[in-house]
Enzyme design. Structure first.
Site, PDB file in Angstrom:
ATOM      1  N   ARG A 139       0.689  -1.016  -0.220  1.00 26.52           N
ATOM      2  CA  ARG A 139      -0.037  -0.071   0.214  1.00 26.52           C
ATOM      3  C   ARG A 139       0.963   1.250  -0.050  1.00 26.52           C
ATOM      4  O   ARG A 139       2.188   1.152   0.572  1.00 26.52           O
ATOM      5  CB  ARG A 139      -0.917  -0.043   1.314  1.00 26.52           C
ATOM      6  CG  ARG A 139      -1.994  -0.892   1.261  1.00 26.52           C
ATOM      7  CD  ARG A 139      -3.064  -0.846   2.472  1.00 26.52           C
ATOM      8  NE  ARG A 139      -2.247  -1.155   3.493  1.00 26.52           N
ATOM      9  CZ  ARG A 139      -1.757  -0.334   4.319  1.00 26.52           C
ATOM     10  NH1 ARG A 139      -1.759   0.652   4.262  1.00 26.52           N
ATOM     11  NH2 ARG A 139      -1.228  -1.118   5.417  1.00 26.52           N
ATOM     12  N   TYR A 147      -1.740  -3.500  -7.078  1.00 19.27           N
ATOM     13  CA  TYR A 147      -1.355  -4.486  -5.802  1.00 19.27           C
ATOM     14  C   TYR A 147      -2.183  -4.217  -4.753  1.00 19.27           C
ATOM     15  O   TYR A 147      -2.722  -3.123  -4.562  1.00 19.27           O
ATOM     16  CB  TYR A 147       0.080  -4.155  -5.180  1.00 19.27           C
ATOM     17  CG  TYR A 147       0.706  -5.052  -4.358  1.00 19.27           C
ATOM     18  CD1 TYR A 147       1.177  -6.204  -5.089  1.00 19.27           C
ATOM     19  CD2 TYR A 147       0.485  -4.802  -3.173  1.00 19.27           C
ATOM     20  CE1 TYR A 147       1.597  -7.206  -3.904  1.00 19.27           C
ATOM     21  CE2 TYR A 147       0.791  -5.837  -2.156  1.00 19.27           C
ATOM     22  CZ  TYR A 147       1.416  -7.058  -2.798  1.00 19.27           C
ATOM     23  OH  TYR A 147       1.695  -8.013  -1.809  1.00 19.27           O
ATOM     24  N   LYS A 151      -9.642  -2.015   1.375  1.00 21.75           N
ATOM     25  CA  LYS A 151      -9.268  -1.114   2.264  1.00 21.75           C
ATOM     26  C   LYS A 151      -9.961   0.289   1.556  1.00 21.75           C
ATOM     27  O   LYS A 151     -10.654   0.820   2.502  1.00 21.75           O
ATOM     28  CB  LYS A 151      -7.906  -0.673   2.335  1.00 21.75           C
ATOM     29  CG  LYS A 151      -7.025  -1.860   2.536  1.00 21.75           C
ATOM     30  CD  LYS A 151      -7.429  -2.436   3.868  1.00 21.75           C
ATOM     31  CE  LYS A 151      -6.230  -3.350   4.392  1.00 21.75           C
ATOM     32  NZ  LYS A 151      -6.587  -4.053   5.995  1.00 21.75           N
ATOM     33  N   HIS A 208     -10.915  -1.942  11.011  1.00 19.85           N
ATOM     34  CA  HIS A 208      -9.771  -2.898  10.811  1.00 19.85           C
ATOM     35  C   HIS A 208      -9.702  -4.232  11.790  1.00 19.85           C
ATOM     36  O   HIS A 208      -8.674  -3.987  12.588  1.00 19.85           O
ATOM     37  CB  HIS A 208      -8.650  -1.941  10.486  1.00 19.85           C
ATOM     38  CG  HIS A 208      -7.429  -2.587  10.115  1.00 19.85           C
ATOM     39  ND1 HIS A 208      -6.128  -2.300   9.992  1.00 19.85           N
ATOM     40  CD2 HIS A 208      -7.361  -3.737   9.007  1.00 19.85           C
ATOM     41  CE1 HIS A 208      -5.229  -2.998   9.326  1.00 19.85           C
ATOM     42  NE2 HIS A 208      -6.206  -3.808   8.832  1.00 19.85           N
ATOM     43  N   SER A 247      -1.556  -3.526  10.403  1.00 16.60           N
ATOM     44  CA  SER A 247      -1.148  -4.493   9.506  1.00 16.60           C
ATOM     45  C   SER A 247       0.037  -5.525   9.726  1.00 16.60           C
ATOM     46  O   SER A 247       0.949  -5.028  10.296  1.00 16.60           O
ATOM     47  CB  SER A 247      -0.796  -3.793   8.153  1.00 16.60           C
ATOM     48  OG  SER A 247      -1.759  -2.951   7.778  1.00 16.60           O
ATOM     49  N   CYS A 307       0.630  -7.825  12.122  1.00 14.64           N
ATOM     50  CA  CYS A 307       0.632  -8.141  13.292  1.00 14.64           C
ATOM     51  C   CYS A 307       0.184  -9.292  13.956  1.00 14.64           C
ATOM     52  O   CYS A 307      -0.113  -9.600  14.909  1.00 14.64           O
ATOM     53  CB  CYS A 307       0.071  -6.986  14.265  1.00 14.64           C
ATOM     54  SG  CYS A 307       0.916  -5.447  14.525  1.00 14.64           S
ATOM     55  N   ASP A 324      -9.596  -9.603   8.492  1.00 14.48           N
ATOM     56  CA  ASP A 324      -9.069  -8.105   8.277  1.00 14.48           C
ATOM     57  C   ASP A 324     -10.247  -7.163   8.692  1.00 14.48           C
ATOM     58  O   ASP A 324      -9.731  -5.958   9.190  1.00 14.48           O
ATOM     59  CB  ASP A 324      -8.652  -8.014   7.105  1.00 14.48           C
ATOM     60  CG  ASP A 324      -7.775  -7.036   6.735  1.00 14.48           C
ATOM     61  OD1 ASP A 324      -6.787  -6.510   7.581  1.00 14.48           O
ATOM     62  OD2 ASP A 324      -8.022  -6.200   5.748  1.00 14.48           O
ATOM     63  N   ARG A 371       1.944 -12.332  -0.926  1.00 15.15           N
ATOM     64  CA  ARG A 371       0.507 -12.472  -0.222  1.00 15.15           C
ATOM     65  C   ARG A 371      -0.123 -13.651  -1.042  1.00 15.15           C
ATOM     66  O   ARG A 371       0.254 -14.041  -1.951  1.00 15.15           O
ATOM     67  CB  ARG A 371      -0.546 -11.340  -0.621  1.00 15.15           C
ATOM     68  CG  ARG A 371       0.091 -10.041   0.038  1.00 15.15           C
ATOM     69  CD  ARG A 371      -0.523  -9.890   1.603  1.00 15.15           C
ATOM     70  NE  ARG A 371      -0.227  -8.629   1.997  1.00 15.15           N
ATOM     71  CZ  ARG A 371      -0.663  -8.111   3.101  1.00 15.15           C
ATOM     72  NH1 ARG A 371      -1.759  -8.490   3.435  1.00 15.15           N
ATOM     73  NH2 ARG A 371      -0.297  -7.117   3.472  1.00 15.15           N
TER      74      ARG A 371
HETATM   75  C1  OXD Z   1      -3.249  -4.395   5.481  1.00 12.13           C
HETATM   76  C2  OXD Z   1      -3.803  -5.542   4.856  1.00 12.13           C
HETATM   77  O1  OXD Z   1      -2.263  -3.928   5.108  1.00 12.13           O
HETATM   78  O2  OXD Z   1      -4.529  -6.243   5.554  1.00 12.13           O
HETATM   79  O3  OXD Z   1      -3.756  -4.017   6.558  1.00 12.13           O
HETATM   80  O4  OXD Z   1      -3.278  -5.891   3.563  1.00 12.13           O
HETATM   81 MN    MN Z   2      -5.461  -5.143   7.169  1.00 14.94          MN
END
Ligand code: OXD
Ligand code: MN
Length: 597
Positions: free
Chosen positions: A80, A208, A217, A237, A259, A261, A286, A375
């Site tokens: 991102r 991406y 998002k 989130h 993200s 974690c 997510d 991913r």
């Molecule tokens: C993030 C994702 O960046 O879920 O939070 O991809």
């Molecule tokens: Mn996320």
């Protein structure tokens, strides 16, 4: 035999609003052809074949990984891009200091210049999608227009995509417009712009993840958080997980972590051997849309229907469910490959990479085989722990909300907020060390309120007010907690084993919600005493446990002052109640700080 009448109608004729918008976009972008996605498996396979023929998608070993494909993004397009992501509201203050801002007029001008003629020689795909179960009153729909067939494949896995979504749009008469083009993938010409007042998104120059799969998002968080404020709910989130005890009682918990974690790991947690009879069910990994229910509780749906998870580190030990889930029908983006054409990533104990994520011969001196933010995209239904309520139109009732971050020091393993308002402060105070999910330095502590720093579609000050208001409407609000799995000792070793053992902490959390677990009141909230937490058989040194459950008032005083300075940035709009709560938190911690000297 009669055919269902709606199947006789072409997709393009279902919604006049959608068709008009498609025409308008086609006039601007000048595609060679327009394709309306019906969301069928046949369509998925045909697009896959097309991408394979163009060598954009590479089939992996179909014996060991049936239906699995490899995709390599442009090497400059791997995460991102928060610095290129904008919220374009009429008034700058509505976007807030937490967002980059441009006026809608300027942003449209800038983006339309980029989109002009950008689909020449390409196909324009119309992707109608529904975020959330197709028959849920809490779901919201959108249409993404994209010139990337890879994006279409991902959208099919990540959302309820195709004809049923378009039929719902035709009924509702409302949808989020998401316009996307990969453009020339030039990072200088890459922007992700949101227009919450118009319920629209324009994204250019990236293929991406969250930049390009606009349902995720962009829609389900940035635009939805705005919609949620207008309509009285929360778009967060958060993962959603159901914990079933040996008596068959299930409690649902929603957890917000920044993200990478470990959200996906927690959402798919496997109970440790010592927790025989416990089960964990994944509702989402997510995003959670949280609605006050008629009974005064908070209900959650997962707007997504797939996982776009970080691959490195995934193995049979760290996340057996994810590992099993991605054995078939998965798109891998930016992983390495072994000599026998299997996907490979760091943290996979078997196999050896021969080709890296950029398609070059693997050379460890040049970096990892898989990109740290590589991913998997996979349908959620493949998860062996997929909750049977994951598609429930009314969602699942939430017992606890849990915030967390990656903190080497300071934050104890777990603590409980005193009440909803205090919980909002705990959420607003979340900070975490950055990871590879976003571009930029890794390992730097940054403030990430509610793990929404990159995703809140409006001014955080208004967002916290909205949180406070939603809580006030709930007769039985969830209890709010904070966890930190990442606390380290002086030598940099993690103090808590994490992964499946996190269930012990979730158990305490659920028992607190039921009123059956002990805790001690501290300056920052309620913490378990060592004896309140089940650590049997973990082999934790008593000193490690003590450290995990310690509140250092000196450090917390500094932390609260830091939170105060951060909140000040929001000026006049900051809710007084939150200010008051912080002042109290500071007073409590000062009362326990030994006087200097
Ligand atoms: C993030 C994702 O960046 O879920 O939070 O991809
Ligand atoms: Mn996320």
């Amino acid at each position: 035999m009669a055919t269902a009448p709606q199947h006789l109608s072409t997709l393009a004729s279902l919604s006049r609003e959608v068709s008009a918008w498609v025409d308008e976009v086609a006039t601007l972008t000048l595609p060679d052809s327009i394709y309306w996605c019906d969301g069928s498996d046949a369509e998925f396979q045909s697009l896959e074949r097309k991408l394979i023929a163009a060598k954009e998608l590479l089939p992996l070993d179909q014996q060991t990984h049936p239906g699995c494909m490899l995709y390599r993004s442009d090497p400059t397009d791997v995460a991102r891009v928060e610095h290129l992501t904008f919220v374009c509201t009429k008034q700058r203050e509505d976007a807030g200091p937490n967002n980059h801002w441009l006026s809608p007029a300027q942003a449209h001008r800038q983006m339309d210049d980029l989109f002009r003629g950008c689909m020449r020689g390409r196909t324009l795909y119309v992707v109608p999608y529904c975020m959330g179960p197709i028959d849920s009153p809490y779901s919201r729909c959108g249409v993404e227009i994209t010139d990337s067939a890879y994006v279409v494949l991902n959208m099919k896995l990540m959302t309820r995509m195709g004809r049923p979504a378009l039929e719902r749009i035709a009924r509702d008469g409302k949808f989020v417009k998401g316009l996307h083009s990969t453009g020339d993938l030039n990072p200088e010409r890459r922007f992700i712009m949101h227009f919450p007042e118009e319920l629209s998104i324009k994204s250019f120059g990236s293929g991406y993840g969250g930049n390009a799969l606009l349902g995720k998002k962009c829609h389900a968080l940035r635009i939805a958080s705005w919609q949620a404020r207008t309509e009285g709910w929360l778009a967060e989130h958060m993962l959603i997980v159901g914990i079933e005890n040996p008596q068959g009682e299930v409690h649902y918990v929603a957890c917000a972590f920044p993200s990478a974690c470990g959200k996906t790991n927690l959402a798919m947690l496997i109970p440790p051997a010592s927790y025989a009879g416990w089960k964990v069910w994944t509702v989402g990994d997510d995003i959670a849309w949280l609605h006050p229910g008629k009974d005064g509780r908070l209900y959650a749906i997962n707007p997504e229907s797939g996982y776009f998870g970080v691959v490195p580190g995934t193995n049979a030990k760290t996340n057996r469910n994810a590992f099993d889930t991605i054995r078939k029908d998965t798109i891998f983006t930016n992983v390495g490959v072994t000599a026998d054409n299997q996907p490979w990533w760091e943290g996979l104990p078997e196999g050896e990479p021969v080709v890296d994520w950029q398609g070059q011969p693997y050379d460890p001196s040049k970096g990892p085989a898989a990109h740290p933010n590589s991913r998997f995209t996979v349908a959620a239904k493949q998860n062996p722990a997929y909750s049977k309520l994951a598609d429930a139109p009314n969602g699942v009732p939430i017992s606890a909300l849990v915030f967390g971050g990656r903190r080497r020091t300071l934050a104890p393993l777990v603590y409980q907020a005193r009440n909803w308002l205090h919980g909002v402060l705990v959420g607003a105070g979340v900070a975490s060390e950055t990871t590879a999910a976003a571009t930029g330095a890794v390992g730097v502590v940054r403030r990430d309120p509610m793990a929404m720093k990159p995703f809140a579609g409006y001014n955080f000050a208004d967002y916290w007010s909205h949180w406070i208001n939603v809580g006030a409407k709930l007769k039985s609000p969830p209890q709010i907690f904070h966890v930190n799995w990442f606390r380290q000792d002086q030598g940099g070793k993690f103090l808590w084993p994490g992964f499946g053992e996190n269930l012990r902490v979730l158990r305490w959390i659920i028992d607190r919600c039921k009123g059956s677990a002990g805790a001690q009141e501290t300056a920052i909230g309620y913490l378990p005493a060592a004896s309140d937490l089940d650590t049997q058989g973990l082999g934790l040194a008593p000193a490690a446990l003590e450290e995990l459950l310690t509140v250092d008032p000196g450090l917390w005083k500094t932390e609260f002052e830091g939170i105060g300075a951060y909140l000040e940035e929001f000026g006049e709009r900051l809710p007084q109640a939150l200010k008051g709560e912080l002042a109290q938190a500071l007073r409590r911690v000062q009362a326990t700080t030994p006087a200097a000297g």
